[in-house]
Design a protein around this motif. Structure first.
Motif, PDB file in Angstrom:
ATOM      1  N   GLU A  23      -1.188 -15.507 -12.585  1.00 35.93           N
ATOM      2  CA  GLU A  23      -1.589 -16.176 -11.346  1.00 35.93           C
ATOM      3  C   GLU A  23      -2.714 -17.190 -11.563  1.00 35.93           C
ATOM      4  O   GLU A  23      -3.148 -17.842 -10.628  1.00 35.93           O
ATOM      5  CB  GLU A  23      -2.011 -15.140 -10.294  1.00 35.93           C
ATOM      6  CG  GLU A  23      -0.890 -14.222  -9.861  1.00 35.93           C
ATOM      7  CD  GLU A  23       0.181 -14.914  -9.032  1.00 35.93           C
ATOM      8  OE1 GLU A  23      -0.142 -15.894  -8.325  1.00 35.93           O
ATOM      9  OE2 GLU A  23       1.349 -14.486  -9.109  1.00 35.93           O
ATOM     10  N   TRP A  40     -11.655  -3.653  -6.455  1.00 36.38           N
ATOM     11  CA  TRP A  40     -10.482  -2.902  -6.005  1.00 36.38           C
ATOM     12  C   TRP A  40     -10.339  -1.672  -6.871  1.00 36.38           C
ATOM     13  O   TRP A  40     -10.721  -1.672  -8.044  1.00 36.38           O
ATOM     14  CB  TRP A  40      -9.202  -3.731  -6.154  1.00 36.38           C
ATOM     15  CG  TRP A  40      -9.083  -4.836  -5.180  1.00 36.38           C
ATOM     16  CD1 TRP A  40      -8.408  -4.819  -3.989  1.00 36.38           C
ATOM     17  CD2 TRP A  40      -9.620  -6.149  -5.301  1.00 36.38           C
ATOM     18  NE1 TRP A  40      -8.507  -6.040  -3.365  1.00 36.38           N
ATOM     19  CE2 TRP A  40      -9.250  -6.874  -4.150  1.00 36.38           C
ATOM     20  CE3 TRP A  40     -10.396  -6.795  -6.264  1.00 36.38           C
ATOM     21  CZ2 TRP A  40      -9.621  -8.192  -3.941  1.00 36.38           C
ATOM     22  CZ3 TRP A  40     -10.769  -8.103  -6.066  1.00 36.38           C
ATOM     23  CH2 TRP A  40     -10.373  -8.790  -4.911  1.00 36.38           C
ATOM     24  N   ALA A  72       3.381  -6.498  -7.479  1.00 35.49           N
ATOM     25  CA  ALA A  72       3.194  -7.088  -6.144  1.00 35.49           C
ATOM     26  C   ALA A  72       1.761  -6.863  -5.659  1.00 35.49           C
ATOM     27  O   ALA A  72       1.131  -7.765  -5.094  1.00 35.49           O
ATOM     28  CB  ALA A  72       4.200  -6.494  -5.156  1.00 35.49           C
ATOM     29  N   TRP A  73       1.229  -5.654  -5.891  1.00 39.00           N
ATOM     30  CA  TRP A  73      -0.152  -5.377  -5.502  1.00 39.00           C
ATOM     31  C   TRP A  73      -1.115  -6.274  -6.278  1.00 39.00           C
ATOM     32  O   TRP A  73      -2.036  -6.859  -5.695  1.00 39.00           O
ATOM     33  CB  TRP A  73      -0.477  -3.904  -5.733  1.00 39.00           C
ATOM     34  CG  TRP A  73      -1.880  -3.544  -5.368  1.00 39.00           C
ATOM     35  CD1 TRP A  73      -2.378  -3.333  -4.107  1.00 39.00           C
ATOM     36  CD2 TRP A  73      -2.980  -3.374  -6.264  1.00 39.00           C
ATOM     37  NE1 TRP A  73      -3.707  -3.022  -4.179  1.00 39.00           N
ATOM     38  CE2 TRP A  73      -4.111  -3.040  -5.487  1.00 39.00           C
ATOM     39  CE3 TRP A  73      -3.125  -3.447  -7.646  1.00 39.00           C
ATOM     40  CZ2 TRP A  73      -5.364  -2.799  -6.048  1.00 39.00           C
ATOM     41  CZ3 TRP A  73      -4.364  -3.203  -8.213  1.00 39.00           C
ATOM     42  CH2 TRP A  73      -5.469  -2.887  -7.416  1.00 39.00           C
ATOM     43  N   ALA A 121      -0.538  -9.166  -7.548  1.00 40.33           N
ATOM     44  CA  ALA A 121      -0.400 -10.537  -7.056  1.00 40.33           C
ATOM     45  C   ALA A 121      -1.193 -10.726  -5.753  1.00 40.33           C
ATOM     46  O   ALA A 121      -1.782 -11.795  -5.531  1.00 40.33           O
ATOM     47  CB  ALA A 121       1.074 -10.883  -6.846  1.00 40.33           C
ATOM     48  N   ARG A 122      -1.225  -9.704  -4.901  1.00 39.65           N
ATOM     49  CA  ARG A 122      -2.025  -9.793  -3.673  1.00 39.65           C
ATOM     50  C   ARG A 122      -3.518  -9.867  -4.004  1.00 39.65           C
ATOM     51  O   ARG A 122      -4.262 -10.636  -3.389  1.00 39.65           O
ATOM     52  CB  ARG A 122      -1.733  -8.613  -2.745  1.00 39.65           C
ATOM     53  CG  ARG A 122      -0.370  -8.712  -2.082  1.00 39.65           C
ATOM     54  CD  ARG A 122      -0.186  -7.710  -0.949  1.00 39.65           C
ATOM     55  NE  ARG A 122      -0.247  -6.318  -1.359  1.00 39.65           N
ATOM     56  CZ  ARG A 122       0.777  -5.622  -1.847  1.00 39.65           C
ATOM     57  NH1 ARG A 122       1.968  -6.206  -1.996  1.00 39.65           N
ATOM     58  NH2 ARG A 122       0.617  -4.353  -2.180  1.00 39.65           N
ATOM     59  N   VAL A 123      -3.957  -9.073  -4.982  1.00 42.90           N
ATOM     60  CA  VAL A 123      -5.357  -9.135  -5.418  1.00 42.90           C
ATOM     61  C   VAL A 123      -5.665 -10.541  -5.939  1.00 42.90           C
ATOM     62  O   VAL A 123      -6.671 -11.142  -5.573  1.00 42.90           O
ATOM     63  CB  VAL A 123      -5.652  -8.063  -6.495  1.00 42.90           C
ATOM     64  CG1 VAL A 123      -7.016  -8.289  -7.155  1.00 42.90           C
ATOM     65  CG2 VAL A 123      -5.567  -6.665  -5.891  1.00 42.90           C
ATOM     66  N   GLY A 136      -4.165 -13.308  -5.203  1.00 37.44           N
ATOM     67  CA  GLY A 136      -4.161 -14.230  -4.068  1.00 37.44           C
ATOM     68  C   GLY A 136      -5.481 -14.217  -3.320  1.00 37.44           C
ATOM     69  O   GLY A 136      -6.003 -15.282  -2.951  1.00 37.44           O
ATOM     70  N   GLN A 137      -6.039 -13.045  -3.106  1.00 36.46           N
ATOM     71  CA  GLN A 137      -7.328 -12.953  -2.417  1.00 36.46           C
ATOM     72  C   GLN A 137      -8.425 -13.630  -3.233  1.00 36.46           C
ATOM     73  O   GLN A 137      -9.258 -14.361  -2.692  1.00 36.46           O
ATOM     74  CB  GLN A 137      -7.687 -11.492  -2.156  1.00 36.46           C
ATOM     75  CG  GLN A 137      -6.809 -10.834  -1.115  1.00 36.46           C
ATOM     76  CD  GLN A 137      -7.136  -9.363  -0.947  1.00 36.46           C
ATOM     77  OE1 GLN A 137      -8.282  -8.933  -1.110  1.00 36.46           O
ATOM     78  NE2 GLN A 137      -6.130  -8.572  -0.627  1.00 36.46           N
ATOM     79  N   ASP A 158      -7.893 -17.456  -3.173  1.00 30.57           N
ATOM     80  CA  ASP A 158      -8.275 -18.007  -1.864  1.00 30.57           C
ATOM     81  C   ASP A 158      -9.788 -18.164  -1.783  1.00 30.57           C
ATOM     82  O   ASP A 158     -10.284 -19.187  -1.302  1.00 30.57           O
ATOM     83  CB  ASP A 158      -7.801 -17.092  -0.726  1.00 30.57           C
ATOM     84  CG  ASP A 158      -6.311 -17.202  -0.477  1.00 30.57           C
ATOM     85  OD1 ASP A 158      -5.665 -18.118  -1.016  1.00 30.57           O
ATOM     86  OD2 ASP A 158      -5.778 -16.345   0.280  1.00 30.57           O
TER      87      ASP A 158
END
Length: 169
Positions: A30, A83, A153-154, A156-158, A160-161, A164
């Motif tokens: 990412e 996290w 998937a989890w 990738a969400r981390v 993304g945060q 951002d």
């Protein structure tokens, strides 16, 4: 800029290490710099912009190395995005529903203002260390219940945060 991420883990038989390596790989894909390291070997977290800590679950507690890592680095962890993940259920329950953190992890999350926690299925196979682990496998209760698409998937969400946040700063 939260671009350098540590994924620290506590594991006995290597399953949690493989989850941590998968998380770090996704963070890297990412666009972040990430490395997975055994929690017991990390001497300085201040060079990281964000931290993910994972621990295998044993008798309702996080792996000792993960617990000690969090305690030893609590001040630095409280100052960065954080996290947690746990691994352990030896059934499909972690893929079917959210499993809350065990009490010690929940307390650390509150104290350190962690952004999230997830429980992933565990893996216990032939050759596992420990008398109880070998007994579980011998009684047919072992297996690999990790859901790598869910883990990715989890992660990738981390990512993304973090990305951002990076854009906003």
């Amino acid at each position: 800029m939260p671009g350098n991420v540590l994924v620290a883990y506590g594991t006995t038989n290597g399953s949690t290490a493989q989850i941590a390596e998968a998380v770090a790989a996704v963070l890297g894909k990412e666009g972040l710099t990430a490395e997975a390291l055994p929690a017991g070997s990390v001497t300085d977290v201040t060079r990281y912009d964000a931290v993910v800590v994972g621990g295998g679950l044993y008798a309702g507690r996080w792996h000792r190395d993960a617990r000690r890592f969090v305690r030893r680095n609590r001040r630095a962890l409280a100052e960065r995005p954080l996290w947690f993940f746990s691994s352990g259920p030896l059934d499909a329950s972690a893929s079917e529903k959210d499993i809350p953190p065990v009490s010690g992890v929940r307390r650390a999350m509150i104290r350190l203002d962690a952004r999230g926690h997830v429980t992933f299925g565990g893996c216990l196979q032939e050759g596992a260390k420990g008398r109880i682990a070998r007994m579980i496998v011998r009684n047919g209760k072992g297996g690999d219940f990790r859901d790598f698409p869910g883990i990715e998937a989890w992660a990738a969400r981390v990512a993304g945060q973090l990305l951002d946040e990076q854009e906003k700063n």
